[in-house]
Design a protein around this motif. Sequence first.
Motif, PDB file in Angstrom:
ATOM      1  N   ALA A 191       0.715  -1.240   0.057  1.00 38.48           N
ATOM      2  CA  ALA A 191      -0.045   0.024   0.162  1.00 38.48           C
ATOM      3  C   ALA A 191       0.899   1.211   0.142  1.00 38.48           C
ATOM      4  CB  ALA A 191      -0.872   0.054   1.324  1.00 38.48           C
ATOM      5  N   GLN A 192       0.047   2.423  -0.262  1.00 38.32           N
ATOM      6  CA  GLN A 192       0.959   3.532  -0.047  1.00 38.32           C
ATOM      7  C   GLN A 192       0.608   4.274   1.172  1.00 38.32           C
ATOM      8  OE1 GLN A 192       3.050   5.976  -2.290  1.00 38.32           O
ATOM      9  NE2 GLN A 192       2.752   6.787  -0.366  1.00 38.32           N
ATOM     10  N   VAL A 193       1.425   4.499   2.029  1.00 37.23           N
ATOM     11  CA  VAL A 193       1.148   4.582   3.305  1.00 37.23           C
ATOM     12  C   VAL A 193       1.567   6.158   3.834  1.00 37.23           C
ATOM     13  CG1 VAL A 193       1.610   4.032   5.805  1.00 37.23           C
ATOM     14  CG2 VAL A 193       1.496   2.240   3.989  1.00 37.23           C
ATOM     15  N   THR A 194       0.593   6.724   4.420  1.00 35.74           N
ATOM     16  CA  THR A 194       1.020   8.058   5.007  1.00 35.74           C
ATOM     17  C   THR A 194       0.812   8.124   6.525  1.00 35.74           C
ATOM     18  OG1 THR A 194       0.245   9.424   3.124  1.00 35.74           O
ATOM     19  CG2 THR A 194       0.359  10.521   5.162  1.00 35.74           C
ATOM     20  N   ILE A 195       1.728   8.363   7.365  1.00 37.61           N
ATOM     21  CA  ILE A 195       1.550   8.237   8.836  1.00 37.61           C
ATOM     22  C   ILE A 195       1.620   9.746   9.307  1.00 37.61           C
ATOM     23  CG2 ILE A 195       4.165   8.134   9.246  1.00 37.61           C
ATOM     24  CD1 ILE A 195       2.809   5.787  11.589  1.00 37.61           C
ATOM     25  N   LEU A 196       0.852  10.208  10.143  1.00 38.00           N
ATOM     26  CA  LEU A 196       0.618  11.296  10.976  1.00 38.00           C
ATOM     27  C   LEU A 196       1.032  11.378  12.334  1.00 38.00           C
ATOM     28  CD1 LEU A 196      -1.768  11.291   8.630  1.00 38.00           C
ATOM     29  CD2 LEU A 196      -1.847  13.756   9.140  1.00 38.00           C
ATOM     30  N   ASP A 197       1.980  12.311  12.881  1.00 40.76           N
ATOM     31  CA  ASP A 197       2.128  12.307  14.255  1.00 40.76           C
ATOM     32  C   ASP A 197       2.833  13.775  14.757  1.00 40.76           C
ATOM     33  OD1 ASP A 197       2.709   9.809  16.419  1.00 40.76           O
ATOM     34  OD2 ASP A 197       3.995  11.844  16.982  1.00 40.76           O
ATOM     35  N   VAL A 198       2.388  14.107  15.919  1.00 36.07           N
ATOM     36  CA  VAL A 198       2.922  15.298  16.386  1.00 36.07           C
ATOM     37  C   VAL A 198       4.339  15.623  16.587  1.00 36.07           C
ATOM     38  CG1 VAL A 198       0.542  15.832  17.198  1.00 36.07           C
ATOM     39  CG2 VAL A 198       2.187  14.710  18.856  1.00 36.07           C
ATOM     40  N   SER A 199       4.852  14.265  16.657  1.00 35.45           N
ATOM     41  CA  SER A 199       6.314  14.391  17.014  1.00 35.45           C
ATOM     42  C   SER A 199       7.188  14.188  15.918  1.00 35.45           C
ATOM     43  CB  SER A 199       6.833  13.272  17.771  1.00 35.45           C
ATOM     44  OG  SER A 199       7.997  12.874  18.148  1.00 35.45           O
ATOM     45  N   HIS A 200       8.310  15.489  15.540  1.00 34.60           N
ATOM     46  CA  HIS A 200       8.984  15.287  14.555  1.00 34.60           C
ATOM     47  C   HIS A 200       9.921  14.297  14.644  1.00 34.60           C
ATOM     48  CE1 HIS A 200      11.342  16.939  11.094  1.00 34.60           C
ATOM     49  NE2 HIS A 200      12.382  16.604  11.953  1.00 34.60           N
ATOM     50  N   HIS A 201      10.406  13.959  15.800  1.00 31.49           N
ATOM     51  CA  HIS A 201      11.451  12.955  16.046  1.00 31.49           C
ATOM     52  C   HIS A 201      10.941  11.605  15.717  1.00 31.49           C
ATOM     53  CE1 HIS A 201      14.607  10.583  18.090  1.00 31.49           C
ATOM     54  NE2 HIS A 201      13.831   9.932  18.491  1.00 31.49           N
ATOM     55  N   ARG A 213       9.722   5.384   1.695  1.00 29.48           N
ATOM     56  CA  ARG A 213       8.802   4.371   1.097  1.00 29.48           C
ATOM     57  C   ARG A 213       7.286   4.673   1.830  1.00 29.48           C
ATOM     58  NH1 ARG A 213       9.726  -1.487   2.392  1.00 29.48           N
ATOM     59  NH2 ARG A 213       7.732  -1.578   0.889  1.00 29.48           N
ATOM     60  N   ILE A 214       7.509   5.660   2.927  1.00 28.23           N
ATOM     61  CA  ILE A 214       6.181   6.114   3.605  1.00 28.23           C
ATOM     62  C   ILE A 214       6.286   7.619   3.591  1.00 28.23           C
ATOM     63  CG2 ILE A 214       7.582   6.041   5.864  1.00 28.23           C
ATOM     64  CD1 ILE A 214       5.120   5.170   7.145  1.00 28.23           C
ATOM     65  N   GLN A 215       5.161   8.128   3.398  1.00 25.17           N
ATOM     66  CA  GLN A 215       5.097   9.495   3.605  1.00 25.17           C
ATOM     67  C   GLN A 215       4.650   9.955   5.060  1.00 25.17           C
ATOM     68  OE1 GLN A 215       2.469  11.656   0.672  1.00 25.17           O
ATOM     69  NE2 GLN A 215       2.654   9.487  -0.658  1.00 25.17           N
ATOM     70  N   THR A 216       5.549  11.086   5.328  1.00 30.49           N
ATOM     71  CA  THR A 216       5.246  11.540   6.736  1.00 30.49           C
ATOM     72  C   THR A 216       4.540  12.792   6.846  1.00 30.49           C
ATOM     73  OG1 THR A 216       7.415  12.262   6.816  1.00 30.49           O
ATOM     74  CG2 THR A 216       7.031  10.155   7.818  1.00 30.49           C
ATOM     75  N   ARG A 217       3.698  13.011   7.744  1.00 32.15           N
ATOM     76  CA  ARG A 217       2.812  14.491   7.764  1.00 32.15           C
ATOM     77  C   ARG A 217       2.811  14.809   9.306  1.00 32.15           C
ATOM     78  NH1 ARG A 217      -0.091  15.606   3.323  1.00 32.15           N
ATOM     79  NH2 ARG A 217       0.066  17.796   4.157  1.00 32.15           N
ATOM     80  N   LYS A 218       3.258  16.292   9.450  1.00 32.07           N
ATOM     81  CA  LYS A 218       2.935  16.546  10.590  1.00 32.07           C
ATOM     82  C   LYS A 218       1.656  16.794  11.168  1.00 32.07           C
ATOM     83  CE  LYS A 218       4.832  18.936  14.536  1.00 32.07           C
ATOM     84  NZ  LYS A 218       5.647  18.576  15.721  1.00 32.07           N
ATOM     85  N   SER A 219       0.972  16.228  12.110  1.00 29.41           N
ATOM     86  CA  SER A 219      -0.395  15.900  12.361  1.00 29.41           C
ATOM     87  C   SER A 219      -0.913  17.413  12.871  1.00 29.41           C
ATOM     88  CB  SER A 219      -0.547  15.030  13.464  1.00 29.41           C
ATOM     89  OG  SER A 219      -1.881  14.891  13.603  1.00 29.41           O
ATOM     90  N   ASN A 220      -1.735  17.980  12.220  1.00 34.92           N
ATOM     91  CA  ASN A 220      -2.629  19.281  12.461  1.00 34.92           C
ATOM     92  C   ASN A 220      -4.031  19.035  11.858  1.00 34.92           C
ATOM     93  OD1 ASN A 220      -2.628  20.526   9.888  1.00 34.92           O
ATOM     94  ND2 ASN A 220      -0.282  20.919  10.616  1.00 34.92           N
ATOM     95  N   PRO A 221      -4.834  19.825  12.205  1.00 34.11           N
ATOM     96  CA  PRO A 221      -6.344  19.709  11.665  1.00 34.11           C
ATOM     97  C   PRO A 221      -6.272  19.724  10.071  1.00 34.11           C
ATOM     98  CG  PRO A 221      -6.455  21.135  13.544  1.00 34.11           C
ATOM     99  CD  PRO A 221      -4.978  20.673  13.268  1.00 34.11           C
TER     100      PRO A 221
END
Length: 368
Positions: A191-201, A213-221
Amino acid sequence: MLVGLPKEIKDNEYRVGLTPGAVKMLVARGHRVLVETGAGEGSFIPDQEYRSVGAQIVEHAHDAWAAQLVVKVKEPLSAEYPYLRKDMLLFTYLHLASNEPLTKALLTSGVTAIAYETVQTHSGQLPLLMPMSEVAGRMSTQVGAAILQRPQGGRGVLMGGVPGVAPADVTILGGGTVGANAARIAIGMGAQVTILDVSHHRLAYFDDLYNGRIQTRKSNPSTIEEAVCQADLVIGAVLIPGGKAPWLVTRPMLSSMRKGTVIVDVAVDQGGCVETTKPTTHSQPTYEIDGIVHYCVANMPGAVPRTSTFALVNQTTDYVLLLADQGVDALVNNPELQSGLNIYRGQVAHPGVATAFGLAYTSPEQVF
């Protein structure tokens, strides 16, 4: 000490709170263990295995609940409330921040209730939540992939796609243990995966681990709304230890999501991180709102009980031995167990539970 092991009665809950190996250790230390007949059958552990290591098999639930220390997997249901009493230590998953009736029943009974999910090490780890979070995280992707099939109400999207056709878009809200395990399986399925979290680390960890291979996004509304609206599968993996999960996906967002999108809200035990989440069961696991299929089973690991039971008891046994050896004193002497204390003889001893229901909070240091 007299230790009781009742059979779980939650819908399709096949786990059991102690394995024969754990019972053998208790008996070797001089404790007496009462096992309700059939308690282990769901995990393919027959009564004879418990009997062979020194347990006493009892016919009725009330016999197992009559013990000084009762060890379970899931929270007591209303039919079990009459068994609660002041001289009992109860050690199990509780998830009280989303269950006011149980909280009131525990307070009224005077029981001392210790929750697996809030036992915390000095480094901040949740050792008794982790194994089930690992199971639930991996299951969330498997379950989501199945429900994405059109006969199950989903969009009819294959997780890995095929040559010339894009794979499923999977959005994971939260990069903790559940999210990490969900991502692992989703990536393995192509799958194409995007994971969101508030922690940059934490996001940097995933970026390094999967080498892009995974997209990462800073979690906000804004990023949450954008991600869920392009997703085929949304996995809610948010945890506030001992407290109610925040609503990250709101009801208005559903109307902008693709019809047939599947939401698997693993945070349902703590109230869910989707506004439209309501607990479901293995017997009736899904429902649909605004064309979005919701899977919100509150005891997901119960569907793979053999794996789940042994994974859980591997972690709980040392704490069970402490409680059996020392009783309430174990809560005074062991900071990790003390962090698991939620209710003590009519007092709320965990801040997350007190906040959830506007109740007075008494710290563990004050109650002893």
